[in-house]
Motif scaffolding. Structure first.
Motif, mmCIF file in Angstrom:
data_model
loop_
_atom_site.group_PDB
_atom_site.id
_atom_site.type_symbol
_atom_site.label_atom_id
_atom_site.label_comp_id
_atom_site.label_asym_id
_atom_site.label_seq_id
_atom_site.Cartn_x
_atom_site.Cartn_y
_atom_site.Cartn_z
ATOM 1 N N ARG A 79 0.832 -1.206 0.000
ATOM 2 C CA ARG A 79 0.000 0.000 0.000
ATOM 3 C C ARG A 79 0.863 1.251 0.000
ATOM 4 N NH1 ARG A 79 -5.560 0.192 1.330
ATOM 5 N NH2 ARG A 79 -6.293 2.309 1.756
ATOM 6 N N GLY A 80 2.002 1.184 0.688
ATOM 7 C CA GLY A 80 2.922 2.309 0.676
ATOM 8 C C GLY A 80 3.405 2.643 -0.721
ATOM 9 N N ALA A 81 3.716 1.595 -1.494
ATOM 10 C CA ALA A 81 4.152 1.808 -2.876
ATOM 11 C C ALA A 81 3.049 2.457 -3.700
ATOM 12 C CB ALA A 81 4.572 0.483 -3.502
ATOM 13 N N VAL A 82 1.800 2.046 -3.459
ATOM 14 C CA VAL A 82 0.677 2.583 -4.217
ATOM 15 C C VAL A 82 0.472 4.069 -3.953
ATOM 16 C CG1 VAL A 82 -1.825 2.483 -4.522
ATOM 17 C CG2 VAL A 82 -0.507 0.387 -4.403
ATOM 18 N N ILE A 83 0.586 4.494 -2.696
ATOM 19 C CA ILE A 83 0.326 5.909 -2.382
ATOM 20 C C ILE A 83 1.567 6.778 -2.540
ATOM 21 C CG2 ILE A 83 -1.567 5.309 -0.845
ATOM 22 C CD1 ILE A 83 0.239 5.901 1.533
ATOM 23 N N GLY A 84 2.662 6.177 -3.005
ATOM 24 C CA GLY A 84 3.844 6.966 -3.325
ATOM 25 C C GLY A 84 4.823 7.168 -2.187
ATOM 26 N N GLY A 112 -6.982 12.711 -2.011
ATOM 27 C CA GLY A 112 -7.025 11.548 -2.884
ATOM 28 C C GLY A 112 -7.833 11.724 -4.154
ATOM 29 N N THR A 113 -8.154 12.955 -4.504
ATOM 30 C CA THR A 113 -8.944 13.196 -5.717
ATOM 31 C C THR A 113 -8.069 13.547 -6.913
ATOM 32 O OG1 THR A 113 -9.217 15.537 -5.146
ATOM 33 C CG2 THR A 113 -10.928 14.014 -4.398
ATOM 34 N N GLU A 114 -6.780 13.702 -6.685
ATOM 35 C CA GLU A 114 -5.867 14.069 -7.764
ATOM 36 C C GLU A 114 -4.556 13.304 -7.596
ATOM 37 O OE1 GLU A 114 -5.765 18.304 -9.169
ATOM 38 O OE2 GLU A 114 -3.667 18.156 -8.512
ATOM 39 N N TRP A 115 -4.104 12.711 -8.684
ATOM 40 C CA TRP A 115 -2.852 11.948 -8.653
ATOM 41 C C TRP A 115 -1.921 12.489 -9.737
ATOM 42 C CZ3 TRP A 115 -1.541 7.594 -5.585
ATOM 43 C CH2 TRP A 115 -2.555 7.161 -4.707
ATOM 44 N N GLY A 147 -11.223 14.059 -20.467
ATOM 45 C CA GLY A 147 -10.520 15.285 -20.106
ATOM 46 C C GLY A 147 -9.953 15.250 -18.703
ATOM 47 N N ALA A 148 -9.930 14.058 -18.087
ATOM 48 C CA ALA A 148 -9.476 13.951 -16.694
ATOM 49 C C ALA A 148 -7.985 14.190 -16.528
ATOM 50 C CB ALA A 148 -9.826 12.570 -16.137
ATOM 51 N N VAL A 149 -7.215 13.986 -17.610
ATOM 52 C CA VAL A 149 -5.761 14.121 -17.503
ATOM 53 C C VAL A 149 -5.316 15.483 -18.004
ATOM 54 C CG1 VAL A 149 -3.522 13.211 -18.219
ATOM 55 C CG2 VAL A 149 -5.432 11.643 -17.775
ATOM 56 N N THR A 150 -4.635 16.207 -17.161
ATOM 57 C CA THR A 150 -4.044 17.492 -17.533
ATOM 58 C C THR A 150 -2.575 17.276 -17.856
ATOM 59 O OG1 THR A 150 -5.529 18.735 -16.089
ATOM 60 C CG2 THR A 150 -3.478 19.821 -16.745
ATOM 61 N N VAL A 151 -2.152 17.774 -19.009
ATOM 62 C CA VAL A 151 -0.746 17.683 -19.406
ATOM 63 C C VAL A 151 -0.020 18.877 -18.806
ATOM 64 C CG1 VAL A 151 0.863 17.584 -21.340
ATOM 65 C CG2 VAL A 151 -1.388 16.489 -21.525
ATOM 66 N N LYS A 152 0.556 18.666 -17.640
ATOM 67 C CA LYS A 152 1.244 19.762 -16.956
ATOM 68 C C LYS A 152 2.491 20.172 -17.724
ATOM 69 C CE LYS A 152 3.078 21.013 -12.407
ATOM 70 N NZ LYS A 152 3.319 20.540 -11.013
ATOM 71 N N ASP A 153 3.215 19.188 -18.227
ATOM 72 C CA ASP A 153 4.341 19.372 -19.125
ATOM 73 C C ASP A 153 4.555 18.030 -19.805
ATOM 74 O OD1 ASP A 153 6.283 17.721 -17.588
ATOM 75 O OD2 ASP A 153 6.230 19.350 -16.148
ATOM 76 N N PRO A 154 5.473 17.914 -20.781
ATOM 77 C CA PRO A 154 5.616 16.645 -21.505
ATOM 78 C C PRO A 154 5.873 15.424 -20.621
ATOM 79 C CG PRO A 154 6.771 18.386 -22.664
ATOM 80 C CD PRO A 154 6.338 18.972 -21.364
ATOM 81 N N ASN A 155 6.399 15.645 -19.418
ATOM 82 C CA ASN A 155 6.757 14.518 -18.563
ATOM 83 C C ASN A 155 5.940 14.443 -17.277
ATOM 84 O OD1 ASN A 155 9.035 13.577 -20.217
ATOM 85 N ND2 ASN A 155 9.956 15.538 -19.649
ATOM 86 N N THR A 156 4.812 15.151 -17.235
ATOM 87 C CA THR A 156 3.968 15.134 -16.037
ATOM 88 C C THR A 156 2.504 15.072 -16.441
ATOM 89 O OG1 THR A 156 5.585 16.589 -14.946
ATOM 90 C CG2 THR A 156 3.472 16.245 -13.845
ATOM 91 N N ALA A 157 1.816 14.036 -15.962
ATOM 92 C CA ALA A 157 0.387 13.871 -16.216
ATOM 93 C C ALA A 157 -0.353 13.938 -14.880
ATOM 94 C CB ALA A 157 0.110 12.545 -16.906
ATOM 95 N N PHE A 209 -3.925 13.468 -13.003
ATOM 96 C CA PHE A 209 -5.240 12.854 -13.120
ATOM 97 C C PHE A 209 -6.194 13.498 -12.107
ATOM 98 C CE2 PHE A 209 -2.488 9.825 -15.036
ATOM 99 C CZ PHE A 209 -3.241 8.998 -15.852
ATOM 100 N N LYS A 210 -7.317 14.012 -12.593
ATOM 101 C CA LYS A 210 -8.360 14.543 -11.735
ATOM 102 C C LYS A 210 -9.471 13.508 -11.669
ATOM 103 C CE LYS A 210 -10.644 17.572 -9.268
ATOM 104 N NZ LYS A 210 -10.223 17.921 -7.884
ATOM 105 N N LEU A 211 -9.688 12.915 -10.504
ATOM 106 C CA LEU A 211 -10.675 11.864 -10.336
ATOM 107 C C LEU A 211 -12.056 12.458 -10.020
ATOM 108 C CD1 LEU A 211 -7.917 10.442 -10.076
ATOM 109 C CD2 LEU A 211 -8.890 9.030 -8.268
ATOM 110 N N LYS A 212 -13.106 11.695 -10.333
ATOM 111 C CA LYS A 212 -14.462 12.149 -10.031
ATOM 112 C C LYS A 212 -14.705 12.172 -8.529
ATOM 113 C CE LYS A 212 -17.829 10.820 -12.745
ATOM 114 N NZ LYS A 212 -18.751 9.966 -13.548
ATOM 115 N N SER A 213 -13.995 11.295 -7.807
ATOM 116 C CA SER A 213 -14.056 11.291 -6.350
ATOM 117 C C SER A 213 -12.767 10.657 -5.842
ATOM 118 C CB SER A 213 -15.271 10.504 -5.846
ATOM 119 O OG SER A 213 -15.209 9.156 -6.281
#
Length: 586
Positions: A37-42, A165-168, A211-221, A223-227
């Protein structure tokens, strides 16, 4: 406990990390569960190591005890390693025990026996292990197969949630090239996710919107979750097979055999649905030069044929085989068996909205007629776990064992049928000719007969069965049949099963609809703590067991392997085989 070290770790942690650390310190989650679980949450490895050390344990002595780990990996005589595999073992899903020190041999081809892809090689809409394995040779995931059989860095090097936990945020690997030219960027991630949303992918349906994924820059995505979703990285991982990242130009409906591409180690050069596929090394792969030159896939839906191919020298590896029909390999001294405890299962669906199974008492009677222990013993020789008619496997951290296990009770089944006015009940059970499923169908027929249920079997080829079961994703994959058996591959979390098959999803063969269940599933998805996940799972387990839209009799190990002429083969609990690090043994 070393309180000084533990307090120091706490001071630098997020709320998600604090909850997990407390759950581990209080014994509410295992050491391996904490690391997973630690690996999953970063969480960083140094932080996890500090917490484990503070609580009196050492990462270096950790023994794998979770799904995705290998129960046994070396071929030997019956009854020893490679044949018992009653629990998860000591290494990740790789050919352990065969890797020697020194230079890795270069060159050669490995020949792989595999289930025939039943339908399309469109990465977005593929539905079976045959296609999953082929597509994953060229296309890769944000979260790949980790060293311990869990998820780890792939096209994403790391990821982190926001406070609720609504944005990764996923940081992408730099310098990755598409096989057809051009750089892999966050734009490819965004385009892939939009296609998955449009297709109502079973894992992310209801989690993401277009449209959930915002391209912050070429190497950063981003994700905006619905919840909120505390397990989101699993949904973009090797355990949600359709989430391989494809280029912007790969519009929905594009098939890999028609337009080969990818960022992975292998380039598709030949594909024939009836015979097999050939891949050659991708010299531009970011992971470096593969030791092997090529991989050849040989298709067959008959396990006996695949096993004969291994023993006769026509194949070197087999993606998946069952104890039934594959027992000869379990005792072959020249074969490495990789047995991975998993959430693979067979789902026996009963339409809840038609007359045949509309009465819950009939569904419960059928469930009570089945001898699950006999199935595990006869079909798998113990390489499976008894299930309780819900898809939450007993080895998961949030499984609730307080829900009583359903056991065979023929007399109770007869009484329920009489109460329902269904004495002399008759039905036709539809099933594919795949691994042990025909034998399962025969056992179901025999068991149910003891309770007075007359079941006729209709066992078909996988092509015929899946064409009927899922002619289209609209509205539901079931082909209109009332009663049947379908296979579900492993997922590291049950999100896909719960969403697709229960929460009115696209694989809801039973046409099950239950407001209380859907509410619990929503709470499960948004849960950020171990306790909240467990509470939601208890509710879902209870409802599924009582309503019985599906009978799920067992969770079976993923069993695969290869001859001892090769080493370094990696296998996920879902059944995909990876050969980027594989080589000849000598």
């Amino acid at each position: 406990m070393d309180f000084n070290v533990f307090d120091k770790a706490r001071r630098s942690s997020s709320n998600h990390e604090l909850d997990l650390m407390e759950a581990f310190a209080q014994g509410r989650i295992s050491r391996r569960g904490f690391m997973r679980r630690g690996a999953v949450i970063g969480m960083s490895v140094p932080l996890m190591s500090a917490v484990i050390a503070a609580c009196g344990s050492s990462v270096s002595t950790t023994k794998a005890t979770t799904p995705g780990s290998v129960a046994s990996t070396t071929g030997s005589s019956a009854g020893s390693a490679g044949t018992t595999g009653s629990a998860a073992g000591s290494v990740a899903g790789t050919s352990a025990g065969t890797v020697a020190s020194g230079p890795v041999p270069q060159g050669g081809t490995i020949r792989v026996a595999s289930q025939t892809p039943s339908k399309t090689l469109d990465p977005i809409t593929m539905i079976d292990l045959g296609a999953y394995g082929i597509v994953a040779q060229s296309f890769e995931f944000l979260c790949a197969l980790g060293k311990d059989g869990d998820i780890g860095p792939g096209l994403a090097t790391d990821w982190k949630p926001n406070a609720d936990g609504t944005e990764w945020t996923f940081n992408l690997r730099k310098g990755v090239k598409w096989q057809n030219g051009g750089d892999f960027t966050a734009a490819d991630v965004a385009a892939t996710v939009d296609r998955l949303v449009e297709a109502k992918n079973a894992g992310i349906n209801g989690v993401l919107e277009k449209g959930a994924v915002t391209v912050k820059d070429p190497n950063t995505a981003v994700f905006k979750l619905k919840s909120a979703n505390g397990l989101f990285p699993y949904l973009m991982s090797v355990y949600n097979a359709q989430t391989v990242i494809t280029p912007v130009s790969y519009v929905t409906g594009t098939e890999m055999d028609k337009k080969p591409d990818g960022t992975g180690p292998w380039k598709l050069t030949k594909y024939d649905k009836s015979t097999g596929a050939t891949f050659v090394r991708n010299d531009a792969w970011w992971g470096g030069k593969t030791p092997l030159d090529s991989v050849e896939w040989i298709f067959s839906d008959d396990v006996g044929t695949q096993v004969s191919g291994i023993q006769g020298g026509a194949a070197d590896a087999i993606v998946q085989f069952s104890v039934t029909g594959g027992d000869a390999l379990l005792s072959d001294p020249n074969f490495n068996v990789i047995a991975v405890q998993a959430a693979n299962h067979r789902q026996i669906w009963m339409r809840n909205d038609t007359a045949l199974f509309k009465n819950k008492a009939i569904r419960q009677a059928f469930a009570l007629s089945l001898d699950r222990e006999l199935m595990v013993s006869q079909l798998f020789k113990g390489k499976a776990d008894v299930a309780n008619d819900h898809p939450i496997a007993p080895f998961l951290a949030y499984f609730d064992s307080s829900v009583p296990q359903r056991k065979r009770d023929v007399e109770a089944a007869k009484k329920l049928l009489a109460t329902a006015g269904a004495t002399g009940f008759k039905a036709t059970l539809n099933a594919p000719k795949l691994q042990e499923i025909p034998q399962l169908a025969a056992l179901v027929q025999t068991n149910a007969k003891d309770a007075g249920m007359d079941i006729t079997l209709n066992v078909e080829s996988t092509d015929t069965f899946y064409d009927e079961w899922c002619k289209t994703y609209t509205p539901i994959c079931d082909g209109g049949q009332d009663f049947g058996i379908v296979d579900y591959g492993h997922r590291a979390t049950p999100d896909v099963f719960l969403s697709a098959a229960y929460a009115t999803g696209t694989w809801n063969s039973a046409h099950f609809s239950n407001t209380e269940f859907n509410t619990a599933f929503a709470k499960y998805q948004s849960a950020l703590t171990v306790d909240d996940h467990k509470a939601a799972c208890k509710t879902m387990e209870t409802i599924a067991n009582d309503e019985v839209p599906y009978v799920i009799p067992y969770f079976y190990y993923n069993i695969s392997g290869h001859t001892k002429k090769f080493k370094g083969v990696e296998v996920s609990a879902l059944g995909q085989m990876f050969f980027g690090k594989a080589s000849k043994a000598s």
